[in-house]
Design a protein around this motif. Structure first.
Motif, mmCIF file in Angstrom:
data_model
loop_
_atom_site.group_PDB
_atom_site.id
_atom_site.type_symbol
_atom_site.label_atom_id
_atom_site.label_comp_id
_atom_site.label_asym_id
_atom_site.label_seq_id
_atom_site.Cartn_x
_atom_site.Cartn_y
_atom_site.Cartn_z
ATOM 1 N N VAL A 146 88.800 37.945 35.528
ATOM 2 C CA VAL A 146 88.112 37.341 36.677
ATOM 3 C C VAL A 146 87.441 38.447 37.464
ATOM 4 O O VAL A 146 88.088 39.438 37.850
ATOM 5 N N ASN A 147 86.139 38.277 37.732
ATOM 6 C CA ASN A 147 85.381 39.261 38.506
ATOM 7 C C ASN A 147 85.636 39.016 39.994
ATOM 8 O O ASN A 147 85.148 38.041 40.571
ATOM 9 N N ILE A 148 86.402 39.906 40.611
ATOM 10 C CA ILE A 148 86.696 39.760 42.039
ATOM 11 C C ILE A 148 85.448 40.004 42.865
ATOM 12 O O ILE A 148 85.202 39.307 43.865
ATOM 13 N N GLY A 149 84.647 40.986 42.491
ATOM 14 C CA GLY A 149 83.415 41.230 43.229
ATOM 15 C C GLY A 149 82.832 42.601 42.980
ATOM 16 O O GLY A 149 83.476 43.486 42.404
ATOM 17 N N THR A 150 81.594 42.748 43.411
ATOM 18 C CA THR A 150 80.884 44.026 43.345
ATOM 19 C C THR A 150 80.670 44.511 44.764
ATOM 20 O O THR A 150 80.283 43.718 45.650
ATOM 21 N N PHE A 151 80.886 45.827 44.992
ATOM 22 C CA PHE A 151 80.889 46.371 46.348
ATOM 23 C C PHE A 151 80.078 47.652 46.424
ATOM 24 O O PHE A 151 79.998 48.418 45.448
ATOM 25 N N CYS A 152 79.497 47.882 47.603
ATOM 26 C CA CYS A 152 78.852 49.154 47.930
ATOM 27 C C CYS A 152 79.731 49.908 48.921
ATOM 28 O O CYS A 152 80.610 49.324 49.571
ATOM 29 N N ARG A 153 79.445 51.170 49.073
ATOM 30 C CA ARG A 153 80.146 51.946 50.105
ATOM 31 C C ARG A 153 79.547 51.622 51.474
ATOM 32 O O ARG A 153 78.369 51.347 51.600
ATOM 33 N N GLY A 154 80.413 51.671 52.509
ATOM 34 C CA GLY A 154 79.947 51.410 53.869
ATOM 35 C C GLY A 154 80.076 49.960 54.248
ATOM 36 O O GLY A 154 79.080 49.231 54.273
ATOM 37 N N GLY A 155 81.289 49.491 54.531
ATOM 38 C CA GLY A 155 81.496 48.102 54.903
ATOM 39 C C GLY A 155 82.816 47.917 55.615
ATOM 40 O O GLY A 155 83.297 48.831 56.305
ATOM 41 N N LYS A 164 101.622 36.214 44.819
ATOM 42 C CA LYS A 164 101.655 34.785 44.508
ATOM 43 C C LYS A 164 100.293 34.106 44.665
ATOM 44 O O LYS A 164 100.206 32.952 45.067
ATOM 45 N N ARG A 165 99.270 34.813 44.326
ATOM 46 C CA ARG A 165 97.914 34.274 44.328
ATOM 47 C C ARG A 165 97.014 35.217 43.550
ATOM 48 O O ARG A 165 97.430 36.304 43.169
ATOM 49 N N LEU A 166 95.794 34.808 43.340
ATOM 50 C CA LEU A 166 94.886 35.623 42.532
ATOM 51 C C LEU A 166 94.621 36.974 43.174
ATOM 52 O O LEU A 166 94.717 38.018 42.534
ATOM 53 N N CYS A 167 94.289 36.990 44.435
ATOM 54 C CA CYS A 167 93.997 38.245 45.115
ATOM 55 C C CYS A 167 94.008 38.036 46.613
ATOM 56 O O CYS A 167 93.923 36.908 47.108
ATOM 57 N N ILE A 168 94.108 39.141 47.335
ATOM 58 C CA ILE A 168 93.958 39.176 48.791
ATOM 59 C C ILE A 168 92.958 40.274 49.111
ATOM 60 O O ILE A 168 93.134 41.426 48.704
ATOM 61 N N LEU A 214 80.867 37.559 52.345
ATOM 62 C CA LEU A 214 81.870 37.622 51.283
ATOM 63 C C LEU A 214 81.683 36.447 50.330
ATOM 64 O O LEU A 214 81.121 35.406 50.716
ATOM 65 N N MET A 215 82.164 36.620 49.089
ATOM 66 C CA MET A 215 82.008 35.602 48.052
ATOM 67 C C MET A 215 83.331 35.376 47.343
ATOM 68 O O MET A 215 84.165 36.281 47.249
ATOM 69 N N SER A 216 83.484 34.176 46.814
ATOM 70 C CA SER A 216 84.671 33.863 46.024
ATOM 71 C C SER A 216 84.607 34.586 44.683
ATOM 72 O O SER A 216 83.514 34.929 44.202
ATOM 73 N N PRO A 217 85.746 34.870 44.055
ATOM 74 C CA PRO A 217 85.757 35.514 42.731
ATOM 75 C C PRO A 217 84.914 34.735 41.720
ATOM 76 O O PRO A 217 84.833 33.510 41.762
ATOM 77 N N ASN A 218 84.292 35.486 40.821
ATOM 78 C CA ASN A 218 83.416 34.949 39.767
ATOM 79 C C ASN A 218 82.100 34.390 40.308
ATOM 80 O O ASN A 218 81.358 33.759 39.559
ATOM 81 N N TYR A 219 81.810 34.569 41.601
ATOM 82 C CA TYR A 219 80.576 34.032 42.173
ATOM 83 C C TYR A 219 79.380 34.650 41.440
ATOM 84 O O TYR A 219 79.354 35.850 41.179
ATOM 85 N N LEU A 225 83.452 25.444 41.378
ATOM 86 C CA LEU A 225 83.841 25.723 42.763
ATOM 87 C C LEU A 225 83.420 27.145 43.095
ATOM 88 O O LEU A 225 83.855 28.099 42.439
ATOM 89 N N ARG A 226 82.558 27.294 44.095
ATOM 90 C CA ARG A 226 82.114 28.625 44.514
ATOM 91 C C ARG A 226 81.837 28.596 46.006
ATOM 92 O O ARG A 226 81.566 27.544 46.587
ATOM 93 N N LEU A 227 81.870 29.785 46.599
ATOM 94 C CA LEU A 227 81.710 29.872 48.054
ATOM 95 C C LEU A 227 81.130 31.224 48.439
ATOM 96 O O LEU A 227 81.594 32.262 47.973
ATOM 97 N N LEU A 228 80.078 31.160 49.279
ATOM 98 C CA LEU A 228 79.530 32.360 49.921
ATOM 99 C C LEU A 228 79.534 32.076 51.415
ATOM 100 O O LEU A 228 79.012 31.059 51.863
ATOM 101 N N PHE A 229 80.123 32.958 52.184
ATOM 102 C CA PHE A 229 80.244 32.704 53.619
ATOM 103 C C PHE A 229 80.037 33.982 54.420
ATOM 104 O O PHE A 229 80.007 35.091 53.869
ATOM 105 N N GLN A 230 79.912 33.787 55.719
ATOM 106 C CA GLN A 230 79.621 34.881 56.643
ATOM 107 C C GLN A 230 80.629 34.840 57.784
ATOM 108 O O GLN A 230 81.000 33.772 58.273
ATOM 109 N N VAL A 231 81.063 36.038 58.182
ATOM 110 C CA VAL A 231 81.948 36.182 59.342
ATOM 111 C C VAL A 231 81.230 37.081 60.347
ATOM 112 O O VAL A 231 80.784 38.179 59.999
#
Length: 811
Positions: free
Chosen positions: A141-150, A187-191, A204-209, A295-301
């Motif tokens: 499962v692809n948790i995500g791709t990240f850049c430095r500085g966040g 007890k879950r996929l990831c935190i 942020l995005m859900s895994p496999n997005y 099921l997928r999700l992209l959201f903003q905080v």
């Protein structure tokens, strides 16, 4: 230059050098004088090699993979190093493949400046990126791709993990920037932990997005927020799978909340204005095996400081409105959104229900507040619908097209207010502005007010842009045949001061023949410009438009056109421009599309300008612009001379008639002036010119009686001869009408001959003189018996002046 790579067997590292995908074979690797296009160095090996080109980074990439087994032995927890040293400067990928028990947890902790998640396929500014994957049984499962500085400071995974670091060939990075730690089961996929210390916005995005979140899985985002800050969550892109059991949802754990966890659907408005830290979890469901869905999700905080006026509420009373919606939103919404790094403005219906756009509907009362540093960044867009189905129910109703005070009193600038007016085909729309009037926005006559109206007449086949208008002009009303959209747009802050003076209204009227009709009352002090709808695209085929221009009685209008022709060539039919004064017998000026438009015209009465289009040839357009100027009427010297000359001629004719009659008095009975009640005394279309009826004034009383005429009762026969009573006046006791008599016959004016140097005098109007028609008995015909109240039953009477002229010719 040659490179030597030595790998220890205990490190379990493999180095692979291979050609970049899609690059031609322009360079080779040489090992012991043997050229090749790829090289693989295994644990415990040492290899020396060179490249056959000067820029090998353009042809080759390198992959360094380290396998870490945490199942059969202890894990090397701690900082992760970039090993081995001395590698050639190529685009390279470091991969750490960690095998761990599914009951154990792994934690990847990142050094500052932490990480920022990006969408798959995205690139980072420095081209340095991390990719994190988790292993579930045999699936990755692809948790995500990240850049430095966040803000992502830690990622916790259940079971094994694959961590990849991508470095460009010219990167000077010498450390991996993270370490690995052992944790108990999560007890879950990831935190994913995100630490937000100051005002910021993260995505942020859900895994496999954008692919699907794993079936029936659970994951959590932990947000670490200072207690004096406020966080708000917004879902921008999501989709749901087809669930057989359970329900997909999100759960919030907010410290201090009495209802933890707070459960929301993905389609709900998410919590806002959260004080301090909180957790957000995504829960999947058991999916339909035949049609699982995604099921997928992209959201903003968004994290902001609390606003000074966050507790100030504004009352918006829409309880008396109908068919109206009001949307408060950020400037540029919805096509443009502020940068993620910018604090945003939120509109709240209650302390926890906030969004960047809030829609209010009519029939309710709202209490809203704003979380925004600068309210100037907010706008209001409103829409109101007015419709008519039965004309007899809508007839006579006048609807105001003004912005309600519930909107203008808000501390937010109105951006646009839209009225949508709809009715069946046989019912049309009329808009009017009786006080301010409307000015059409044209190149020569620009609007400089704080707001304007854009008017569009729409049918299922096409939209006709009537034009852009602003208050303070000469257009009193516009009638349109189709459904109409009126869009009020504001410019600057001046609308708040001018909103109280709005006077635009509308009503539904019966069918009109033209697509659009304007009623215009020009300002005597200004030059008026008007142009055809759909400017500059040109009128649609077979569309006709009219302007009715009102000219004051004491003024004259000068009508001119801005160009020589209408600019269209017809494929089918003809295009016309028609100009005509609203005057009985007025000459009509007509021009076809292939004819030049007339030179400036003098219009002394109200007049019409009508245009009608044909089916144009491609790339030709029917466009017409004209102007109107009012000026005071001036009495021309030649006209004065003609009037004086005409008066002198009339006097001469009158004297001649008198002389002839005196000569004939001895040989004939005196002519009798008989009031002919059968003469038409009503001037068409001129009712109401006399304020007093003839019963109430003395316009029918004759002050002077010529000795050659006798006014009396109907003559009586005596011995077979007519013997009139001479020099006896009897008052007329017959019926008196309420309108003045008609003017002298046209034949009288036609027979007047003037010298070439003298112009024909202007005809007198019925308001200048009371005109009377006299009738007399023809020679040789006996008068019928009757009294003065009876009307003549035949056309036996002629004008006295005409008879005088006939008598004169006989002599």
């Amino acid at each position: 230059a040659s490179f030597t790579v030595s790998l220890r067997a205990m490190d379990n590292i493999t180095v692979t050098i291979k050609l970049r995908p899609g690059v031609p074979q322009g360079c080779q690797i040489r090992v012991k004088y043997l050229p090749r296009y790829d090289l693989k160095i295994k644990p415990g090996e040492s290899v020396t090699f060179t490249f056959t080109c000067k820029a090998p980074e353009e042809y080759f990439v390198m992959e360094i993979q380290k396998n870490i087994d945490c199942v059969s032995g202890p894990c090397p927890f701690g900082d992760v190093h970039l090993y081995p040293p001395g590698l050639p400067r190529l685009n390279r990928t470091f991969i750490w493949d960690v095998k761990a028990s599914t009951k154990a947890g792994l934690e990847l902790k990142f050094a500052t400046p932490w990480l920022r998640q990006i969408e798959p396929g995205g690139t980072c500014p420095d081209f340095v990126s991390y990719n994190i994957s988790s292993c579930i049984d045999t699936a990755t499962v692809n948790i995500g791709t990240f850049c430095r500085g966040g803000s992502v400071s830690r990622v916790k995974l259940q079971g094994g993990a694959i961590m990849a670091l991508y470095l460009p060939w010219n990167s000077s990075l010498i450390t991996s920037g993270f370490n690995i730690a052992n944790r108990s089961s999560i007890k879950r996929l990831c935190i994913i932990e995100s630490t937000l210390k100051e005002e910021s916005s993260i995505t942020l995005m859900s895994p496999n997005y954008p692919l699907g979140f794993p079936e029936d899985e659970l994951m959590t985002w932990q947000f670490v927020v200072p207690s004096n800050m406020r966080a708000s969550v917004f879902f921008h892109n999501y989709s749901l799978s087809n669930c057989e059991r359970k329900e997909e949802r999100v759960e919030y754990y907010i410290p201090g909340s009495v209802s933890n966890p707070e459960v929301f659907k993905l389609s709900d408005i998410q919590p806002a204005n959260i004080a301090g830290s909180f957790n957000l979890s995504l829960q999947g469901c058991d999916q339909d095996a035949q049609n699982p869905g995604v099921l997928r999700l992209l959201f903003q905080v968004i994290v902001q400081h609390p606003q000074i006026d966050e507790n100030v509420t504004h009352l918006v009373d829409l309880s008396k409105e109908w068919n109206m919606t009001v949307t408060i939103h950020s400037e540029g919404w919805p096509s443009w959104s502020p940068l993620m790094s910018e604090p945003i403005c939120l509109i709240c219906k209650d302390p926890r229900t906030c969004d960047r756009a809030l829609t209010l509907v009519s029939g309710a009362i709202y209490k809203i507040s704003f979380l925004c540093k600068d309210l100037a960044r907010l706008r209001i867009t409103a829409e109101k619908k007015i419709s008519c189905v039965d004309f007899w129910r809508c007839q006579g109703k006048i609807y105001g097209l003004s912005v309600p005070k519930a909107i203008t009193q808000l501390p937010v600038r109105l951006h646009r207010f839209i009225w949508k007016l709809s009715a069946p085909e046989q019912i049309n729309v009329e808009i009017m502005s009786s006080t301010l009037k409307l000015q059409q926005h044209v190149q020569e006559q620009r609007c400089n007010t704080s707001y304007s109206y854009s008017i569009v007449s729409a049918t299922p086949e096409r939209d006709l842009s009537i034009g852009v208008f602003c208050p303070g002009g000469s257009i009193e009303k516009i009638q349109m045949r189709n459904n109409v959209t009126i869009s009020l747009k504001t410019f600057g802050k001046g609308f708040l001061n001018e909103s109280n003076r709005q006077d635009l209204k509308m009503s539904f009227v019966q069918h009109i023949k033209d697509e659009c009709t304007f009623t215009v009352r020009p300002d005597p002090k200004a030059k008026l410009y008007l142009q055809t709808p759909d400017w500059p695209r040109g009128l649609p085929p077979y569309v006709s438009v009219s302007w009715y221009v009102v000219v004051p009685s004491k003024q004259v209008a000068r009508l001119g056109f801005s160009k020589d022709r209408v600019g269209v060539s017809c494929e089918t039919g003809r295009a016309y421009v028609n100009i005509q004064e609203q005057q009985l017998g007025a000459e009509e000026t007509v021009r076809r599309e292939d004819e030049a438009l007339p030179k400036p015209l003098q219009m002394y009465h109200n007049f019409w300008v009508n245009v009608s289009n044909c089916k144009p040839v491609d790339k030709t357009h029917f466009t017409l612009q004209f102007w109107v100027i009012l000026a005071e009427k001036k009495t021309d010297l030649a006209v004065i001379i003609a009037v004086v000359s005409g008066a002198g001629l009339l006097v001469a004719i009158g004297l001649t008639v008198c002389c002839v009659r005196k000569k004939r008095k001895k040989s004939q009975n005196p002519m009798v002036g008989v009031y002919n009640a059968n003469v038409n005394t009503q001037m068409p279309g001129k009712q109401g010119l006399f304020k007093k009826g003839r019963k109430n004034n003395e316009s029918h009383v004759y002050a002077v009686i010529d000795d050659a005429m006798v006014y009396g009762h109907l003559l009586k026969e005596s011995n077979g001869s007519v013997t009139p009573e001479v020099d006896v006046y009897r008052p007329f006791d017959g019926p008196v009408g309420s309108l003045p008599p008609s003017p002298p016959p046209l034949s009288f004016r036609k027979e007047i001959k003037l010298s070439p140097s003298v112009e024909e005098p202007l005809p007198l109007t019925e308001t200048d003189h009371d005109a009377y028609t006299f009738a007399h008995q023809k020679l040789g015909e006996p008068e019928k018996n009757g009294n003065a109240s009876e009307k003549s039953n035949g056309d036996t009477s002629t004008s006295l002046l005409e008879n005088n002229e006939q008598d004169g010719s006989e002599e």
